[in-house]
Design an enzyme around this catalytic site. Sequence first.
Site, PDB file in Angstrom:
ATOM      1  N   PRO A 207       9.034   2.494  -5.123  1.00 13.39           N
ATOM      2  CA  PRO A 207       8.999   3.358  -6.299  1.00 13.39           C
ATOM      3  C   PRO A 207       8.991   4.848  -5.700  1.00 13.39           C
ATOM      4  CG  PRO A 207       6.727   2.479  -6.034  1.00 13.39           C
ATOM      5  CD  PRO A 207       7.525   1.660  -5.157  1.00 13.39           C
TER       6      PRO A 207
ATOM      7  N   ASP B  90       6.589   7.047  -1.201  1.00 16.15           N
ATOM      8  CA  ASP B  90       6.208   5.684  -1.823  1.00 16.15           C
ATOM      9  C   ASP B  90       5.102   6.032  -2.863  1.00 16.15           C
ATOM     10  OD1 ASP B  90       5.213   3.313  -2.667  1.00 16.15           O
ATOM     11  OD2 ASP B  90       5.823   2.306  -0.992  1.00 16.15           O
ATOM     12  N   HIS B  91       5.236   6.231  -4.048  1.00 20.87           N
ATOM     13  CA  HIS B  91       4.379   6.432  -4.946  1.00 20.87           C
ATOM     14  C   HIS B  91       3.316   5.640  -5.136  1.00 20.87           C
ATOM     15  CE1 HIS B  91       2.686   9.175  -8.004  1.00 20.87           C
ATOM     16  NE2 HIS B  91       3.600   9.013  -8.852  1.00 20.87           N
ATOM     17  N   ARG B  92       3.316   4.358  -4.667  1.00 21.24           N
ATOM     18  CA  ARG B  92       2.181   3.336  -4.636  1.00 21.24           C
ATOM     19  C   ARG B  92       1.073   4.054  -3.619  1.00 21.24           C
ATOM     20  NH1 ARG B  92       5.329  -1.762  -3.023  1.00 21.24           N
ATOM     21  NH2 ARG B  92       6.248  -0.403  -1.646  1.00 21.24           N
TER      22      ARG B  92
ATOM     23  N   VAL C  41       1.199   7.539  -2.160  1.00 25.00           N
ATOM     24  CA  VAL C  41       1.048   8.861  -2.201  1.00 25.00           C
ATOM     25  C   VAL C  41       1.195   9.249  -3.620  1.00 25.00           C
ATOM     26  CG1 VAL C  41       1.921  11.193  -1.394  1.00 25.00           C
ATOM     27  CG2 VAL C  41       1.638   9.292   0.128  1.00 25.00           C
TER      28      VAL C  41
END
Length: 440
Positions: free
Chosen positions: A236, A412-414, A416
């Site tokens: 993501p 990667d929004h998972r 950061v």
Amino acid sequence: MAIMQFHIPDIGDFDSVDVIEILVGEGDTVNVDDSMITLESDKATMEIPAPVSGKIVKMAISVGDKVSEGTYVCDIEVAGDAAAPAPKEAAKPAAPEAPKAEKTVEAPKAAPAPAAAPAPVAAAEQKPVNKQPMGAASHASPSVRAFARKLGADLTEVKGTGPKGRVQLADVESYIKSILTGAKAAPAAAGGQGGMGIPPVPQIDFSQFGATETVELGRIKKISGKFLHTSWLNVPHVTQFDECDITEMDQFRQDMKGAAEKQGVKLTPLVFVMKAVVKALQDFPNFNASLSPDGQSLIKKSYYNIGIAVDTPNGLVVPVVRNVDQKGIYELSRELMVISAKARDGKLTPADMSGGSFTISSLGGIGGTQFTPIVNAPEVAIMGLSKAKMQPVWNGKEFEPRLMMPFSVSYDHRVVDGAEGVRFTTTVGQYLTDLRQLLL
Ligand code: CAO
């Protein structure tokens, strides 16, 4: 030859039950006790077997019809005239017991269908009668059929391991498991809808609009395409855009250019960015990490190996410069020259391209104002550099000409969050604006 009219036999207390499958069609031959249709009430699923052996010459019901005891189902042509009883007799043949409408308990509660396994049940139920309904060619008990339907498994795809190839519950489970583990490709979602799979891009014959030429992609493009696609689908992405003032940094670079040339190296902004990025990675270790395959933990790395995206005539490659934290500007410049030459000559080895912990993609030598690089998974982040431009910047009293470099960081929004993302880009920018901070 005689024609027997077949009616729904005694199905217990059920009335007006849905026909959810028709397992035979006109012209099919059935043997006594072969399953012919499947009914489903809100409490149970049941299969109606053939009362006699013969050929279906007329089918009078369709999927979606509601039937009760006595509803006319079909005409069966049977040998001789032994089986030409009155309709009601057909529903309850003279055999000692009534036709076995196998009642089943509710299928076990299935786990939620995963994204990778589309559930084409609805589509299957809409298939017209006599056009090979879902599972028509497979033999399975009603409970197994119900189980398969709940999971969206097409029984014709499932290999039966029971007697005479009958599909067992365990066969359906193994089939679903093979799709989840990737051992078998999931069936495409019908028309790209109804399932959670990726809808296919429409196939178009472009020659109808004008002349075309089909050129096969090069080997590197095919390989890098797979990696990019994997990352695009799995990570993501968020891209943070920023810019920094590199006026002093570039002045320093110009001042050192001559000395660098004497050392046989060409100084570009990229090596300074590599040093600034490593310092920021030390401040923000989440960016120098990889998510574990189960997505439950973060593997932080204490080495700083920076992948550099290099544009080659054959496509994009990413050689890795190792231990950037331990190397000086000249050494990094030299290494960059060597690996980019090797990349362009197609001489990089797999070892040259492995072990990176963060990637930089620099388009600054070409142009552009901003772009969204794709994370080089399983790394967590990637930086994109664009071309620095002299711009008027307000210093509180007046506009000053400053060399401003736009850059972006996709992450990667998972791993950061947005706040950490912008803290990271701000920090990199501060280091590039004032290189002295790299010494601290
Ligand atoms: N702003 C302004 N000028 C820049 C700059 C920037 N951000 N970055 C580089 N430049 C200048 C350099 O200083 C050099 O100019 P001078 O010769 O006057 O000093 C010129 O642009 C060319 O630099 P370069 O591109 O040859 O060298 P580099 O060290 O910046 O980059 C390399 C090396 C291998 C990364 C680069 O050649 C390359 O291949 N870039 C493309 C990477 C790519 O395709 N990324 C996209 C991936 S996504 O599809």
